[in-house]
Enzyme design. Sequence first.
Site, PDB file in Angstrom:
ATOM      1  N   ASP A  63       0.817  -1.210   0.000  1.00  0.00           N
ATOM      2  CA  ASP A  63       0.000   0.000   0.000  1.00  0.00           C
ATOM      3  C   ASP A  63       0.851   1.261   0.000  1.00  0.00           C
ATOM      4  O   ASP A  63       2.070   1.204   0.124  1.00  0.00           O
ATOM      5  CB  ASP A  63      -0.938   0.005   1.210  1.00  0.00           C
ATOM      6  CG  ASP A  63      -0.242  -0.445   2.503  1.00  0.00           C
ATOM      7  OD1 ASP A  63       0.986  -0.277   2.597  1.00  0.00           O
ATOM      8  OD2 ASP A  63      -0.913  -0.965   3.409  1.00  0.00           O
ATOM      9  N   ASP A  95      -7.560  -3.814  14.579  1.00  0.00           N
ATOM     10  CA  ASP A  95      -8.909  -4.200  14.170  1.00  0.00           C
ATOM     11  C   ASP A  95      -8.909  -5.298  13.108  1.00  0.00           C
ATOM     12  O   ASP A  95      -9.936  -5.588  12.498  1.00  0.00           O
ATOM     13  CB  ASP A  95      -9.687  -2.981  13.659  1.00  0.00           C
ATOM     14  CG  ASP A  95      -8.997  -2.299  12.474  1.00  0.00           C
ATOM     15  OD1 ASP A  95      -7.968  -2.826  11.985  1.00  0.00           O
ATOM     16  OD2 ASP A  95      -9.485  -1.241  12.034  1.00  0.00           O
ATOM     17  N   GLU A 148      -9.597  -2.121   5.467  1.00  0.00           N
ATOM     18  CA  GLU A 148     -10.222  -1.867   6.754  1.00  0.00           C
ATOM     19  C   GLU A 148     -11.414  -2.807   6.985  1.00  0.00           C
ATOM     20  O   GLU A 148     -11.858  -3.498   6.069  1.00  0.00           O
ATOM     21  CB  GLU A 148     -10.689  -0.403   6.808  1.00  0.00           C
ATOM     22  CG  GLU A 148      -9.595   0.630   6.539  1.00  0.00           C
ATOM     23  CD  GLU A 148      -8.685   0.871   7.735  1.00  0.00           C
ATOM     24  OE1 GLU A 148      -8.611   0.000   8.623  1.00  0.00           O
ATOM     25  OE2 GLU A 148      -8.046   1.937   7.795  1.00  0.00           O
ATOM     26  N   HIS A 176      -7.201  -5.356  10.226  1.00  0.00           N
ATOM     27  CA  HIS A 176      -6.996  -4.994   8.817  1.00  0.00           C
ATOM     28  C   HIS A 176      -5.619  -5.435   8.334  1.00  0.00           C
ATOM     29  O   HIS A 176      -4.653  -5.462   9.097  1.00  0.00           O
ATOM     30  CB  HIS A 176      -7.206  -3.488   8.594  1.00  0.00           C
ATOM     31  CG  HIS A 176      -6.109  -2.609   9.115  1.00  0.00           C
ATOM     32  ND1 HIS A 176      -6.202  -1.900  10.286  1.00  0.00           N
ATOM     33  CD2 HIS A 176      -4.888  -2.305   8.601  1.00  0.00           C
ATOM     34  CE1 HIS A 176      -5.107  -1.189  10.477  1.00  0.00           C
ATOM     35  NE2 HIS A 176      -4.281  -1.431   9.471  1.00  0.00           N
TER      36      HIS A 176
END
Length: 266
Positions: free
Chosen positions: A72, A141, A148, A143
């Site tokens: 990314d 979380d 996400e 990801h």
Amino acid sequence: MRLIPLNRAEQVGAWSAQHIVNRINAFNPTADRPFVLGLPTGGTPLNTYKKLIELHKAGEVSFKNVVTFNMDEYVGLPADHPESYRTFMHENFFNHIDIQPENINLLNGNAEDHEAECQRYEDKIKSYGRINLFMGGVGNDGHIAFNEPASSLSSRTRIKTLTEDTRIANSRFFGGDMNLVPEYSLTIGVGTLLDSEEIMILITGHNKGLALQAAVEGSVNHLWTVSALQLHPKSVIVCDEPSTQELKVKTVKYFQQLEAKNMEGF
């Protein structure tokens, strides 16, 4: 799915680095048949990169015939910005090994046409067949890359809006100011990741405990991106002891017994 439950984050770095070296050397890459490696940024893989550099300098591995694809990049951050992932990769890894510059693939977060840039990246990956080994980290979380919670498990490389939690977590790299963290990123998709021949995810620290639990003991759920690993035929999670706090004791013991020989020396 394999789980390698080690004690410390440093051991996670050493084990994962050796695993990459073993895979590259077993593949015996050439210029016409390179080994394709997917790479992450962030704090978790730093120990892995340090160990890979050490193994390279010791003559244990060459990256001359290795092609890399990063997961990314922030949108709108100058390429030479100290917190761009391009800068991160060169400072922490590429500048210290024998990889050829033309074999380094990074998303361009400053491209005029983000959709075209994402398609270019997908096409470039496909031109090599597939990624042989994709190493990644995971957020609190769950990801992976910037996929996400609630990301489609069949998603491809695309532009994504970063959650407030992610921007707060990443603000530590921007002087603690969340407003300096870009709102958007370009990221490989979950489907892009799952196309890889092998996936290795590094998980360290007690704050990643719920994500590890979701990956290993939970069901496949798009709210926990990391759970998609359950759908992959060759995935491995390398973790430290603090990150296992949410797992059942019998789960940890099961994998400790199963992987005992593979953890010797680490």
